[in-house]
Design a protein around this motif. Structure first.
Motif, PDB file in Angstrom:
ATOM      1  N   GLN A 113      54.436  21.762  26.446  1.00 28.00           N
ATOM      2  CA  GLN A 113      53.738  20.813  26.115  1.00 28.00           C
ATOM      3  C   GLN A 113      54.458  19.317  25.941  1.00 28.00           C
ATOM      4  O   GLN A 113      54.137  18.463  25.980  1.00 28.00           O
ATOM      5  CB  GLN A 113      52.721  21.003  24.805  1.00 28.00           C
ATOM      6  CG  GLN A 113      51.722  21.904  25.251  1.00 28.00           C
ATOM      7  CD  GLN A 113      50.996  22.305  23.977  1.00 28.00           C
ATOM      8  OE1 GLN A 113      51.711  22.610  23.037  1.00 28.00           O
ATOM      9  NE2 GLN A 113      49.658  22.430  24.074  1.00 28.00           N
ATOM     10  N   GLN A 159      59.995  14.808  31.499  1.00 27.38           N
ATOM     11  CA  GLN A 159      59.232  15.090  32.888  1.00 27.38           C
ATOM     12  C   GLN A 159      58.611  14.034  33.322  1.00 27.38           C
ATOM     13  O   GLN A 159      57.705  13.108  32.762  1.00 27.38           O
ATOM     14  CB  GLN A 159      58.270  16.388  32.757  1.00 27.38           C
ATOM     15  CG  GLN A 159      59.227  17.774  32.549  1.00 27.38           C
ATOM     16  CD  GLN A 159      58.149  18.773  32.243  1.00 27.38           C
ATOM     17  OE1 GLN A 159      57.112  18.662  32.379  1.00 27.38           O
ATOM     18  NE2 GLN A 159      58.973  20.029  31.810  1.00 27.38           N
ATOM     19  N   LYS A 213      56.150  13.507  35.270  1.00 23.74           N
ATOM     20  CA  LYS A 213      54.658  13.583  35.554  1.00 23.74           C
ATOM     21  C   LYS A 213      53.883  14.438  34.334  1.00 23.74           C
ATOM     22  O   LYS A 213      54.620  15.363  34.058  1.00 23.74           O
ATOM     23  CB  LYS A 213      54.061  13.977  36.851  1.00 23.74           C
ATOM     24  CG  LYS A 213      52.700  13.579  37.196  1.00 23.74           C
ATOM     25  CD  LYS A 213      52.438  14.274  38.749  1.00 23.74           C
ATOM     26  CE  LYS A 213      51.918  15.512  38.707  1.00 23.74           C
ATOM     27  NZ  LYS A 213      51.785  16.123  40.003  1.00 23.74           N
ATOM     28  N   ARG A 228      51.840  17.011  32.532  1.00 17.85           N
ATOM     29  CA  ARG A 228      51.099  18.338  33.171  1.00 17.85           C
ATOM     30  C   ARG A 228      50.383  18.698  32.071  1.00 17.85           C
ATOM     31  O   ARG A 228      50.719  18.470  30.807  1.00 17.85           O
ATOM     32  CB  ARG A 228      52.247  19.328  33.698  1.00 17.85           C
ATOM     33  CG  ARG A 228      53.075  19.038  34.909  1.00 17.85           C
ATOM     34  CD  ARG A 228      53.764  20.353  35.391  1.00 17.85           C
ATOM     35  NE  ARG A 228      54.753  19.686  36.325  1.00 17.85           N
ATOM     36  CZ  ARG A 228      55.780  19.030  36.001  1.00 17.85           C
ATOM     37  NH1 ARG A 228      56.212  19.079  35.030  1.00 17.85           N
ATOM     38  NH2 ARG A 228      56.639  18.758  37.221  1.00 17.85           N
ATOM     39  N   ASN A 229      49.109  19.219  32.298  1.00 22.06           N
ATOM     40  CA  ASN A 229      48.426  19.870  31.408  1.00 22.06           C
ATOM     41  C   ASN A 229      48.344  21.445  31.524  1.00 22.06           C
ATOM     42  O   ASN A 229      47.627  22.194  31.823  1.00 22.06           O
ATOM     43  CB  ASN A 229      46.974  19.542  31.731  1.00 22.06           C
ATOM     44  CG  ASN A 229      46.015  19.814  30.671  1.00 22.06           C
ATOM     45  OD1 ASN A 229      46.142  19.919  29.441  1.00 22.06           O
ATOM     46  ND2 ASN A 229      44.629  20.031  31.112  1.00 22.06           N
ATOM     47  N   GLU A 230      49.790  21.753  30.944  1.00 23.57           N
ATOM     48  CA  GLU A 230      50.256  23.147  31.248  1.00 23.57           C
ATOM     49  C   GLU A 230      50.013  24.206  30.003  1.00 23.57           C
ATOM     50  O   GLU A 230      49.681  23.611  28.974  1.00 23.57           O
ATOM     51  CB  GLU A 230      51.656  23.124  31.352  1.00 23.57           C
ATOM     52  CG  GLU A 230      52.326  24.433  32.078  1.00 23.57           C
ATOM     53  CD  GLU A 230      53.578  24.057  32.817  1.00 23.57           C
ATOM     54  OE1 GLU A 230      54.223  25.117  33.041  1.00 23.57           O
ATOM     55  OE2 GLU A 230      54.036  22.894  32.843  1.00 23.57           O
ATOM     56  N   TRP A 231      49.173  25.113  30.674  1.00 22.86           N
ATOM     57  CA  TRP A 231      49.141  26.170  29.364  1.00 22.86           C
ATOM     58  C   TRP A 231      50.356  26.492  28.620  1.00 22.86           C
ATOM     59  O   TRP A 231      51.308  26.428  29.327  1.00 22.86           O
ATOM     60  CB  TRP A 231      48.521  27.417  29.907  1.00 22.86           C
ATOM     61  CG  TRP A 231      47.122  27.356  30.844  1.00 22.86           C
ATOM     62  CD1 TRP A 231      46.122  26.240  30.350  1.00 22.86           C
ATOM     63  CD2 TRP A 231      46.357  28.461  31.325  1.00 22.86           C
ATOM     64  NE1 TRP A 231      44.973  26.659  31.310  1.00 22.86           N
ATOM     65  CE2 TRP A 231      45.164  27.812  31.744  1.00 22.86           C
ATOM     66  CE3 TRP A 231      46.821  29.815  31.786  1.00 22.86           C
ATOM     67  CZ2 TRP A 231      44.245  28.685  32.499  1.00 22.86           C
ATOM     68  CZ3 TRP A 231      45.806  30.321  32.559  1.00 22.86           C
ATOM     69  CH2 TRP A 231      44.498  29.811  32.842  1.00 22.86           C
ATOM     70  N   PRO A 232      50.099  26.810  27.204  1.00 23.62           N
ATOM     71  CA  PRO A 232      51.136  26.952  26.557  1.00 23.62           C
ATOM     72  C   PRO A 232      51.860  28.482  26.886  1.00 23.62           C
ATOM     73  O   PRO A 232      51.324  29.204  27.448  1.00 23.62           O
ATOM     74  CB  PRO A 232      50.897  26.865  25.058  1.00 23.62           C
ATOM     75  CG  PRO A 232      49.365  26.904  25.009  1.00 23.62           C
ATOM     76  CD  PRO A 232      48.876  26.378  26.501  1.00 23.62           C
ATOM     77  N   LEU A 233      53.264  28.455  26.714  1.00 16.88           N
ATOM     78  CA  LEU A 233      53.953  29.677  26.666  1.00 16.88           C
ATOM     79  C   LEU A 233      53.796  30.772  25.200  1.00 16.88           C
ATOM     80  O   LEU A 233      53.909  30.153  24.185  1.00 16.88           O
ATOM     81  CB  LEU A 233      55.446  29.235  26.894  1.00 16.88           C
ATOM     82  CG  LEU A 233      56.291  30.566  27.358  1.00 16.88           C
ATOM     83  CD1 LEU A 233      56.009  30.787  28.659  1.00 16.88           C
ATOM     84  CD2 LEU A 233      57.814  29.994  27.221  1.00 16.88           C
ATOM     85  N   LEU A 240      54.143  34.909  28.744  1.00 20.86           N
ATOM     86  CA  LEU A 240      53.372  34.563  29.735  1.00 20.86           C
ATOM     87  C   LEU A 240      52.502  33.116  29.203  1.00 20.86           C
ATOM     88  O   LEU A 240      52.943  32.746  28.286  1.00 20.86           O
ATOM     89  CB  LEU A 240      52.249  35.480  29.965  1.00 20.86           C
ATOM     90  CG  LEU A 240      51.627  36.075  28.688  1.00 20.86           C
ATOM     91  CD1 LEU A 240      50.400  35.211  28.174  1.00 20.86           C
ATOM     92  CD2 LEU A 240      50.807  37.462  29.093  1.00 20.86           C
ATOM     93  N   HIS A 241      51.738  32.647  30.314  1.00 25.66           N
ATOM     94  CA  HIS A 241      51.085  31.303  29.995  1.00 25.66           C
ATOM     95  C   HIS A 241      49.515  31.569  29.734  1.00 25.66           C
ATOM     96  O   HIS A 241      48.967  32.525  30.435  1.00 25.66           O
ATOM     97  CB  HIS A 241      51.228  30.327  30.855  1.00 25.66           C
ATOM     98  CG  HIS A 241      52.362  29.862  31.002  1.00 25.66           C
ATOM     99  ND1 HIS A 241      52.778  28.562  30.480  1.00 25.66           N
ATOM    100  CD2 HIS A 241      53.673  30.043  31.747  1.00 25.66           C
ATOM    101  CE1 HIS A 241      54.140  28.167  30.731  1.00 25.66           C
ATOM    102  NE2 HIS A 241      54.695  29.166  31.617  1.00 25.66           N
ATOM    103  N   PRO A 294      45.788  29.579  27.792  1.00 28.19           N
ATOM    104  CA  PRO A 294      45.175  28.469  26.921  1.00 28.19           C
ATOM    105  C   PRO A 294      45.201  28.830  25.608  1.00 28.19           C
ATOM    106  O   PRO A 294      45.451  27.906  24.479  1.00 28.19           O
ATOM    107  CB  PRO A 294      43.952  28.226  27.624  1.00 28.19           C
ATOM    108  CG  PRO A 294      43.682  29.575  28.228  1.00 28.19           C
ATOM    109  CD  PRO A 294      44.916  30.336  28.543  1.00 28.19           C
ATOM    110  N   ASP A 295      44.974  30.193  24.996  1.00 22.20           N
ATOM    111  CA  ASP A 295      44.689  30.289  23.773  1.00 22.20           C
ATOM    112  C   ASP A 295      45.150  31.815  23.335  1.00 22.20           C
ATOM    113  O   ASP A 295      45.333  32.765  24.618  1.00 22.20           O
ATOM    114  CB  ASP A 295      43.246  30.137  23.278  1.00 22.20           C
ATOM    115  CG  ASP A 295      42.121  30.876  24.047  1.00 22.20           C
ATOM    116  OD1 ASP A 295      42.545  31.943  24.628  1.00 22.20           O
ATOM    117  OD2 ASP A 295      41.035  30.210  24.060  1.00 22.20           O
TER     118      ASP A 295
END
Ligand SMILES: [Fe+2]
Ligand SMILES: [Fe+2]
Lengths: 325, 112
Positions: free
Chosen positions: B11, B16, B18, B20-25, B44-45, B47-48
């Motif tokens: 996050q 970077q 751009k 990114r709305n990346e899922w956390p690791l 893995l990634h 959202p929760d």
């Protein structure tokens, strides 16, 4: 499904650190994410692992093509499990690449905009059910040949991903050979389909090991760093030696008139694939390059609202939890 | 297979170009059999946490590899740094008397 071997770059590094790093590799120690490593090592690994991960993901497409048309429910369940494994392989490898300082979404973007490649084998079409046999037997077979030695690669996370993958890969090859046996020992029409599949996949499978690396300096660097454990030619020879008797057992003919056992060498002599075709497919001119990229782009674009939606939901719930405390 | 590296968050991507709305690791730990400790198997990634456990089920236990799954967001893990290696572990190296083989017990005393 397979690691296409990639060239590394030599870079100017602190000679003391470099010497200590290379001594660790020579001693068989694993390099871990937070350890010092030369920029060239990191860069080569990101490309090699990333490309390997993309290959696992794109490699689902030619087989996914037959899931709804598998001849029996059992074959369908098997193929589904196999393709699901390939998704898992992609994820293990993305995670390994991420430890080097690149994110999974970043790697995906690089695949989608053409900055990163995947294995050229997946740019060939799967035309008949026998192709599911040939892919499992030859393509996963060649992948295993590449991957088994990579379990000993010097980068810890990559090595651990390869160990997990190799455990699962054997089922892939065996289910493919099982399909080939059914077809080759079936009706004459089925046997013709099996032969046709072998004819179309033989040379593309040989190409999976990459061009001859006799003259490559970069390849020598990757071998020294134990990012690469064998030359492309060694692995290709090993694959031919192992596969020819399997084809003979099936009563099928390897489509190479010059294929011959060489008593002196203790290996089969065989014809090289057409390397101009290999480079052409790599450049994007294979039969399915456009389809494969389109499918990946569509999946990424159409999944955007799901990724965003789940993230928004998770943030909302987290905010509520904080408010309640 | 994971970056136990709290410094590099998916996050916190100022570096970077751009956003990114990346899922956390998430790091995944699995108890392989009853009676064993959980072991780190990879990451893995998701959202929760709920989704991380579901994804871990699919990614890391497709062949009965686990009876229990732990997930923890990678940014919550603190790790020792490789350069600490010497000073961090040195105190235990000099204390040979912590090992049973340091002591000579005569055979006459029987099994000990
Ligand atoms: Fe695979
Ligand atoms: Fe596979």
């Amino acid at each position: 499904m397979y690691a296409q071997m990639i060239q590394s770059e030599a870079t100017a590094e602190d000679p003391d650190k470099l010497a200590a790093f290379e001594a660790r590799i020579a001693a068989g120690e694993k390099i871990e994410p937070k350890d010092w490593m030369p920029a060239g090592y990191r860069k080569t690994l990101i490309r090699q692992i990333g490309q390997h991960a993309h290959s696992e993901i794109v490699g689902q497409l030619p087989e996914g093509n037959w899931i709804t048309r598998a001849p029996t429910l059992e074959r369908k369940a098997i193929l589904l499990a196999k393709v699901q494994d390939e998704a898992g392989h992609g994820l293990y490898l993305y995670c390994a690449a991420e430890t080097l300082g690149v994110s999974r979404d970043e790697l995906t973007e690089m695949l989608l905009d053409g900055r990163m490649k995947y294995s050229s084998i997946f740019n060939y079409p799967t035309l008949t059910w026998a192709d599911m046999g040939a892919v499992g037997w030859l393509v996963d077979g060649a992948a295993i040949m590449n991957q088994v030695p990579l379990q000993r690669t010097s980068y810890g996370p990559y090595s651990r991903a390869m160990i997990r993958i190799c455990k699962e890969e054997s089922f892939h090859q065996r289910q493919g050979y099982d399909i080939m046996m059914k077809m080759a020992f079936g009706t004459p029409a089925q046997k013709r389909m099996a032969q046709d599949a072998l004819n179309r996949f033989w040379y593309p499978a040989l190409m999976m090991f990459g061009p001859s690396d006799k003259e490559s300096v970069h390849s020598a660097q990757s071998m020294a760093w134990k990012i690469k454990m064998n030359t492309n030619d060694e692995l290709r020879q090993k694959f031919v030696d192992e596969t020819v008797p399997q084809a003979e057992y099936l009563g099928l003919t390897v489509p190479d008139p010059d294929l011959k056992w060489n008593e002196e060498r203790g290996h089969y002599d065989f014809s090289e694939p057409d390397w101009s075709e290999f480079f052409d497919v790599l450049k994007g001119n294979g039969p399915c390059n456009a389809d494969r990229m389109e499918a990946r782009q569509q999946a990424w674009a159409e999944g955007q609202w799901v990724r965003d939606g789940l993230m928004a939901h998770a943030r909302k719930r987290a905010a509520r939890r904080v408010a309640a405390e | 297979m994971s970056s136990v590296n709290p410094g590099a968050l998916p996050q916190s991507d100022e570096a970077q170009p751009k956003k990114r709305n990346e899922w956390p690791l998430w790091e995944v730990f699995i108890r392989g059999q009853h009676g064993m400790s959980h072991r780190h198997v990879g990451s893995l990634h998701a959202p929760d946490a709920d989704m991380a456990i579901r994804n871990a089920r699919d990614v890391y236990t497709r062949r009965n590899e686990g009876v229990s799954i732990w997930v923890v967001e990678a940014r919550h893990i603190a790790a020792s740094s490789p350069s600490d290696k010497g000073p961090l572990y040195e105190p235990s190296e000099s204390k040979v008397y912590r090992h049973p083989t340091f002591y000579d017990i005569p055979d006459e005393a029987g099994h000990m």
